[in-house]
Write a protein that holds these residues in place. Sequence first.
Motif, mmCIF file in Angstrom:
data_model
loop_
_atom_site.group_PDB
_atom_site.id
_atom_site.type_symbol
_atom_site.label_atom_id
_atom_site.label_comp_id
_atom_site.label_asym_id
_atom_site.label_seq_id
_atom_site.Cartn_x
_atom_site.Cartn_y
_atom_site.Cartn_z
ATOM 1 N N VAL A 1 0.972 -1.309 0.109
ATOM 2 C CA VAL A 1 0.044 -0.091 -0.019
ATOM 3 C C VAL A 1 0.855 1.229 0.047
ATOM 4 O O VAL A 1 2.218 1.210 0.359
ATOM 5 C CB VAL A 1 -0.870 0.121 1.288
ATOM 6 C CG1 VAL A 1 -1.807 -1.229 1.142
ATOM 7 C CG2 VAL A 1 -0.194 0.088 2.425
ATOM 8 N N ASP A 2 0.300 2.487 -0.313
ATOM 9 C CA ASP A 2 1.091 3.573 -0.320
ATOM 10 C C ASP A 2 1.601 3.922 1.129
ATOM 11 O O ASP A 2 0.718 4.451 2.130
ATOM 12 C CB ASP A 2 0.147 4.478 -0.627
ATOM 13 C CG ASP A 2 0.859 6.050 -1.222
ATOM 14 O OD1 ASP A 2 2.144 5.940 -1.009
ATOM 15 O OD2 ASP A 2 0.387 7.013 -1.391
ATOM 16 N N GLY A 3 2.727 3.880 1.330
ATOM 17 C CA GLY A 3 3.341 4.047 2.559
ATOM 18 C C GLY A 3 3.618 2.968 3.598
ATOM 19 O O GLY A 3 4.000 3.096 4.646
ATOM 20 N N ARG B 1 11.173 0.606 -3.764
ATOM 21 C CA ARG B 1 9.902 0.052 -2.996
ATOM 22 C C ARG B 1 10.104 0.240 -1.370
ATOM 23 O O ARG B 1 8.875 -0.094 -0.714
ATOM 24 C CB ARG B 1 9.940 -1.645 -3.318
ATOM 25 C CG ARG B 1 9.717 -1.819 -4.888
ATOM 26 C CD ARG B 1 9.779 -3.102 -5.251
ATOM 27 N NE ARG B 1 11.137 -3.771 -4.963
ATOM 28 C CZ ARG B 1 11.433 -4.927 -4.742
ATOM 29 N NH1 ARG B 1 10.711 -5.862 -5.290
ATOM 30 N NH2 ARG B 1 12.846 -5.491 -4.264
ATOM 31 N N SER C 1 11.662 8.290 0.810
ATOM 32 C CA SER C 1 10.705 9.062 -0.014
ATOM 33 C C SER C 1 12.040 10.441 -0.275
ATOM 34 O O SER C 1 12.991 10.693 0.103
ATOM 35 C CB SER C 1 9.849 9.843 1.220
ATOM 36 O OG SER C 1 10.327 10.633 2.099
ATOM 37 N N PHE D 1 9.249 1.731 1.769
ATOM 38 C CA PHE D 1 8.080 2.872 1.935
ATOM 39 C C PHE D 1 8.806 4.041 2.863
ATOM 40 O O PHE D 1 8.461 5.289 2.859
ATOM 41 C CB PHE D 1 7.051 2.560 2.585
ATOM 42 C CG PHE D 1 7.272 1.442 3.840
ATOM 43 C CD1 PHE D 1 7.457 1.873 4.999
ATOM 44 C CD2 PHE D 1 7.210 -0.019 3.576
ATOM 45 C CE1 PHE D 1 7.811 0.949 6.026
ATOM 46 C CE2 PHE D 1 7.440 -0.609 4.430
ATOM 47 C CZ PHE D 1 7.565 -0.217 5.752
ATOM 48 N N ASP E 1 4.070 7.060 -7.879
ATOM 49 C CA ASP E 1 3.279 6.211 -7.260
ATOM 50 C C ASP E 1 3.734 4.771 -7.356
ATOM 51 O O ASP E 1 4.488 4.464 -8.242
ATOM 52 C CB ASP E 1 1.733 6.117 -7.770
ATOM 53 C CG ASP E 1 1.553 5.996 -9.162
ATOM 54 O OD1 ASP E 1 2.422 5.764 -9.730
ATOM 55 O OD2 ASP E 1 0.277 6.323 -9.747
ATOM 56 N N PRO E 2 3.254 3.811 -6.514
ATOM 57 C CA PRO E 2 3.541 2.532 -6.576
ATOM 58 C C PRO E 2 3.622 1.824 -7.746
ATOM 59 O O PRO E 2 4.469 1.000 -8.317
ATOM 60 C CB PRO E 2 2.706 1.664 -5.365
ATOM 61 C CG PRO E 2 2.365 2.754 -4.464
ATOM 62 C CD PRO E 2 2.435 3.974 -5.367
ATOM 63 N N LEU F 1 0.969 6.867 7.028
ATOM 64 C CA LEU F 1 -0.145 5.488 6.700
ATOM 65 C C LEU F 1 -1.018 5.617 7.966
ATOM 66 O O LEU F 1 -2.165 5.044 8.053
ATOM 67 C CB LEU F 1 0.616 4.400 6.494
ATOM 68 C CG LEU F 1 -0.185 3.159 6.348
ATOM 69 C CD1 LEU F 1 -1.239 3.288 5.202
ATOM 70 C CD2 LEU F 1 0.597 2.138 6.073
#
Length: 727
Positions: free
Chosen positions: A526-528, A605, A610, A607, A629-630, A546
């Motif tokens: 998932v994002d984060g 990948r 950043s 998380f 984005d992923p 998250l």
Amino acid sequence: MDKKDEFNLDEFKDLLNDVPDAGDFDLESIIAEVEGRAPAETKVEPAHSEPVHSEPAPAAAEPAREQPPVKTAPKTKSKAAPAAPAAAPEAEPENPRAARIAAREAKAAEHEQKAAEKRAEKRAKREEKLAEREEKQAEKAAKAAAAPQKEKAERVSRKQARAARIAAEQEEENEDIEVLDPDQSFRVFRRRSRGLNARSILVLILAAAAAYLSLAPSFTQLPLPSLVDIVANPTLGIGSLLVLQILAILIGVDIFSLGFSELFHGRPCRETLVSVAIVAAILHSVSLLVFPEQNGVTTPYIAASILMLYAMMREDRGRYAARARSYKAVAQADQLLAVYSHYDDVDDACRAAKGPLFNKNDFLTELERPDTVDRFSMIYAPLALALSIIFALVSSLGRGEPVRFFWAFSSITIVAAPIGLLCAFGAGYKNIARRLLASGAALAGARQANLLRGTEEVVLAENDLFPTGSIELESIKAVGQLDETRILSCAAALADAAGLELGRALSEAARAHSALPLTAHDLRVVDGGLTGHVGSSYMVLGTGALMVNMGVTIPAERDSQVAMYLLADNQLAGVITLRYLPTKHTYKAMRLMRRMHMNAVIAARDFNVSPAMVEEEFDLRRGFADQPDPAGVARLLDPRYAKGDAPAAVLTREGAGPFMQVLRCADKLAGAVRSALTLSTFAGLFGMLIVFYLVFQNQAAALPVQHLLLYLLIWYIPVFVINQQTH
């Protein structure tokens, strides 16, 4: 008191009678005060005196308007007026008063109506202007919005056209390229480089001897036997120079023959210019022997032609040495990574990306592809030869002296091939290849370097930024019911299942804490963060952002630390603090990227990695890094991302250091070659024009051999300085 200044009491009464009487003031009292009488008479019983004295006043005032008012008239009429006829004229004053009130109200209503109309008209005009202004602003906004789209479409079309043109040229050239064996090519090119190095030294000695024979007669301080003195004995002096020229040709016979071979095949090159200049110098020397009385210089330009042959041999020597190092890097590597200049049509960006080398022959083909200097010489060499012949014919036949053609042709061909043009690529490529070989990389040439120089962004994976050993566990804080060992085991299971470098670091820390290894299943990215099941528990491992999005309250952490949060069945279980340590080579690579004004696209990948974190860890400017984005990260990390592009360089080592070293060296090499070609082209064309003018004017004193040698050396100095920047 003047009559004009007398007060008209009747008109004042009429004015006061127009005001509605609410009983709060006494009119007779006001009149008495104006006339100077005692006010007490008018204030007695105001309720009974009000109808008697207020109503007859207008009737008595009517005849007063036709005659001039007398000062004593109001007193007489107010006393003599009887009370009996008060009921008869009671209705008469109502009509003028009501009429005046109605007229005043009508006038006020009319005025109000006109004011309302004016306000409506102004409001309509204001709304019309506002609508017109909004329409103009909308048009400007539409134009402003359409301009970037139009510019973007044009830019996209240019980039696509450039990519299509490059692909078409490469496809056409592939038919004539023969792929060589790396091991054998390494040995062959190294042997050629060493041979050219030794032979070029001999040619340099011959050039120095020819220069001494040519310059000594002009300087009395230089000793010179009269036997070989061109002034005292022209035949033996010129013959000695011809002997030196023949020896130089024999030593560099490969360069000399290659020039005419390419000319006969319709592909004139730099070697062709050197070969033609040598032949022109020989013809000029023979013409001096056959026609000793001709106009012009008495010393041929053999010293300059031998110096040009030496420069061409040094150029080929550097080129062979660089190719030998590139083939060595390919031959000794077990597994190679390729560096591509890839145009991403999705993001409209030209990026430098690493990827697997699908076929080793692809890079070997790029090594044998015609380079930037070769392609440029195919344009410049025919132009220079054509201008040399035309200028020589005009300056000889145009002046009625055909014999002058040999002098004109020899002098013009000498300056048509400046030494900077002959040494524009080999020395820089040799320096770059030696530096890249030490860094574990190889570059195909200046043409591919120019492609890498045109990239705008660099794709960096997490291993490029933080290689193995860069992630350390700082602390573990238990918040819920799980202990620290269990928290570490669950986090390591999730990160290992995702295949992250973070998982390796957490697994090592778990083994150091004697934690039992666990396995995660049903993993989702998932994002984060990551989600999955560890045993029977639903686990979430992610960043603070998250957790906030999930509505979980988290404790505050220091900004210098990277914190991860673990949820067990939607309850905060623990906080894991990590430390990402940039290595020395990675830090230098990122600073190098900043100096090159290139932006980073982070395809990580992990998380925790950043753009803000990378900019903080490597002390970079804000906005330096970007992260898709992923789905975009997965597309960038796809091995087939740059498939179909020709590899511009190869890497034998992982990390951002060798990657950025390739980009930096490519930038230096492409810039050096472009600058050298620009300066040399100007020097060649400008020199041909000057020499043509001097020969046409028969200014032999301005064109001795020392002047041409000085011209060649002066224009080589900036090229030499530029090539030194590639060290």
